[in-house]
Design a protein around this motif. Structure first.
Motif, PDB file in Angstrom:
ATOM      1  N   HIS A  17      26.774  49.517  -8.871  1.00  0.00           N
ATOM      2  CA  HIS A  17      26.298  50.382  -9.953  1.00  0.00           C
ATOM      3  C   HIS A  17      27.104  51.675 -10.032  1.00  0.00           C
ATOM      4  CE1 HIS A  17      23.812  52.709 -12.580  1.00  0.00           C
ATOM      5  NE2 HIS A  17      23.308  53.459 -11.611  1.00  0.00           N
ATOM      6  N   LYS A  18      27.390  52.252  -8.862  1.00  0.00           N
ATOM      7  CA  LYS A  18      28.226  53.461  -8.817  1.00  0.00           C
ATOM      8  C   LYS A  18      28.996  53.472  -7.512  1.00  0.00           C
ATOM      9  CE  LYS A  18      24.477  56.437  -7.114  1.00  0.00           C
ATOM     10  NZ  LYS A  18      23.707  57.668  -7.357  1.00  0.00           N
ATOM     11  N   LEU A  19      30.143  54.157  -7.531  1.00  0.00           N
ATOM     12  CA  LEU A  19      30.982  54.227  -6.335  1.00  0.00           C
ATOM     13  C   LEU A  19      31.811  55.491  -6.350  1.00  0.00           C
ATOM     14  CD1 LEU A  19      34.084  53.577  -7.362  1.00  0.00           C
ATOM     15  CD2 LEU A  19      33.312  51.226  -7.273  1.00  0.00           C
ATOM     16  N   SER A  20      32.373  55.819  -5.202  1.00  0.00           N
ATOM     17  CA  SER A  20      33.354  56.895  -5.110  1.00  0.00           C
ATOM     18  C   SER A  20      34.495  56.414  -4.234  1.00  0.00           C
ATOM     19  CB  SER A  20      32.727  58.176  -4.542  1.00  0.00           C
ATOM     20  OG  SER A  20      32.339  57.992  -3.205  1.00  0.00           O
ATOM     21  N   ARG A  21      35.665  57.047  -4.394  1.00  0.00           N
ATOM     22  CA  ARG A  21      36.862  56.610  -3.670  1.00  0.00           C
ATOM     23  C   ARG A  21      37.517  57.791  -2.952  1.00  0.00           C
ATOM     24  NH1 ARG A  21      38.226  51.510  -5.167  1.00  0.00           N
ATOM     25  NH2 ARG A  21      37.383  50.724  -7.140  1.00  0.00           N
ATOM     26  N   TYR A  22      38.293  57.464  -1.915  1.00  0.00           N
ATOM     27  CA  TYR A  22      39.120  58.456  -1.252  1.00  0.00           C
ATOM     28  C   TYR A  22      40.296  58.784  -2.178  1.00  0.00           C
ATOM     29  CZ  TYR A  22      36.574  57.691   3.118  1.00  0.00           C
ATOM     30  OH  TYR A  22      35.594  57.625   4.073  1.00  0.00           O
ATOM     31  N   PRO A  23      40.980  59.915  -1.958  1.00  0.00           N
ATOM     32  CA  PRO A  23      42.104  60.284  -2.830  1.00  0.00           C
ATOM     33  C   PRO A  23      43.159  59.189  -2.958  1.00  0.00           C
ATOM     34  CG  PRO A  23      41.504  62.141  -1.438  1.00  0.00           C
ATOM     35  CD  PRO A  23      40.687  60.972  -0.967  1.00  0.00           C
ATOM     36  N   GLY A  25      42.574  56.103  -3.113  1.00  0.00           N
ATOM     37  CA  GLY A  25      42.050  55.008  -3.918  1.00  0.00           C
ATOM     38  C   GLY A  25      41.153  54.020  -3.204  1.00  0.00           C
ATOM     39  N   THR A  26      41.059  54.097  -1.872  1.00  0.00           N
ATOM     40  CA  THR A  26      40.207  53.144  -1.147  1.00  0.00           C
ATOM     41  C   THR A  26      38.733  53.495  -1.343  1.00  0.00           C
ATOM     42  OG1 THR A  26      40.422  54.473   0.860  1.00  0.00           O
ATOM     43  CG2 THR A  26      41.956  52.630   0.572  1.00  0.00           C
ATOM     44  N   LEU A  27      37.886  52.490  -1.246  1.00  0.00           N
ATOM     45  CA  LEU A  27      36.453  52.659  -1.474  1.00  0.00           C
ATOM     46  C   LEU A  27      35.832  53.550  -0.397  1.00  0.00           C
ATOM     47  CD1 LEU A  27      33.985  51.768  -3.179  1.00  0.00           C
ATOM     48  CD2 LEU A  27      33.725  49.834  -1.603  1.00  0.00           C
TER      49      LEU A  27
END
Length: 311
Positions: A17-23, A25-27
């Motif tokens: 539903h939602k996510l964030s990534r490291y700079p 690009g990895t999850l």
């Protein structure tokens, strides 16, 4: 609602539903809204995907380190993990970057006007724990481990205490208890002002402002051999007489409360013992060459420090 998918080293994640990534690009973390099964060294685990709207926290189902290793998992159902302390069922687990278990939380509830600590506590099971120096049956908020699997600390519920036998006597403990990797007591938080025999005299050990986030770091600390390392007091003053006759005094300090101008708060005195010395905020003094007197702290004779002077 458009749902996402992501390939991880634990399998394909669906229904993100939602996510964030490291700079790079990895999850970093994600919230799932459909069932998933991830394959881990601890077996197949099902991350939380449902929000019960009342008791359970529903933020991130999974978090990862930048290298893709699992950092934490909020589980859909209580899941049993085998540890050095036996099988422990948990709703939330965190991991070290090498993949070993860092912390286990039997419950992962959210406190609100509809769900109080009392409600959460009633759901908590009583667990049996046995280490080198302590054995007890108690409900706990969480337990942390060293990467080796040995217990690092226990975090207790605010209403619970544990009596711990130390070389200088029994101490009733609140908030937490930390251990060395060999099981020896590393630190604990006294429940009430407790008279402790120290190399400079008897000190009332207590920290009224102890923060009970976890049991990792506490105000009464010991070395691995059981000797005293640190003690925090809000009740005592130490006067040091140096070999040249000069005297130095170390004491708690008095400050205005951050929240109420009518309330005074005592900043405790932290005392450390190391290498034959006592370390105080105003210097390091030899236990052999100096003499020490322990007195009572009288806040009525202390000037109040206003930390905002000049701001």
């Amino acid at each position: 609602m458009s749902l996402l998918e992501e390939q991880t080293q634990y399998g394909m994640l669906k229904g993100i539903h939602k996510l964030s990534r490291y700079p790079e690009g990895t999850l970093k973390d994600c919230t799932l809204v459909v069932p998933n099964t991830i394959h881990t060294p601890y077996g197949d685990l099902v991350p939380q995907y449902e929000d019960d709207g009342l008791r359970r926290k529903f933020t991130y189902s999974l978090s990862f380190y930048a290298n893709g290793i699992l950092k934490s998992i909020s589980l859909q159902e209580k899941t049993v993990f085998n540890t050095a302390q036996g099988d422990i069922a948990a709703e939330l687990v965190t991991f070290y970057e090498d993949g070993s278990i860092h912390r286990l939380f039997p419950l992962n509830g959210k406190l609100s006007g509809f769900w109080a600590e009392k409600n959460e506590y009633e759901l908590e099971p009583v667990l049996h724990f046995q280490t080198k120096q302590v054995t007890f049956d108690k409900k706990i908020i969480g337990v942390s481990f060293y990467p080796s699997g040995a217990v690092h600390s226990f975090t207790f519920w605010t209403r619970d205490t544990l009596e711990v036998e130390l070389p200088f006597g029994k101490v009733e403990t609140r908030i937490g208890l930390a251990l060395y990797e060999n099981g020896a007591v590393k630190s604990l938080e006294p429940r009430r002002p407790t008279l402790i025999q120290t190399p400079v005299g008897k000190i009332l050990a207590y920290d009224v402002e102890a923060i009970g986030v976890n049991g990792d770091i506490n105000s009464l600390g010991l070395y691995e051999d059981g000797s005293l390392k640190t003690v925090t007091t809000q009740a005592n003053v130490i006067t040091v007489k140096k070999p040249n006759g000069e005297t130095v005094t170390a004491a708690p300090s008095l400050h205005m409360s951050h929240f109420d101008d009518e309330v005074k708060r005592v900043e405790p005195l932290i005392i450390r013992f190391e290498d034959g010395n006592v370390v105080l905020p105003n210097g390091t003094f030899s236990l052999t060459n100096c003499t020490f007197t322990v007195g009572l702290f009288d806040p009525e004779n202390v000037k109040i420090s206003n930390e905002c002077d000049g701001c």
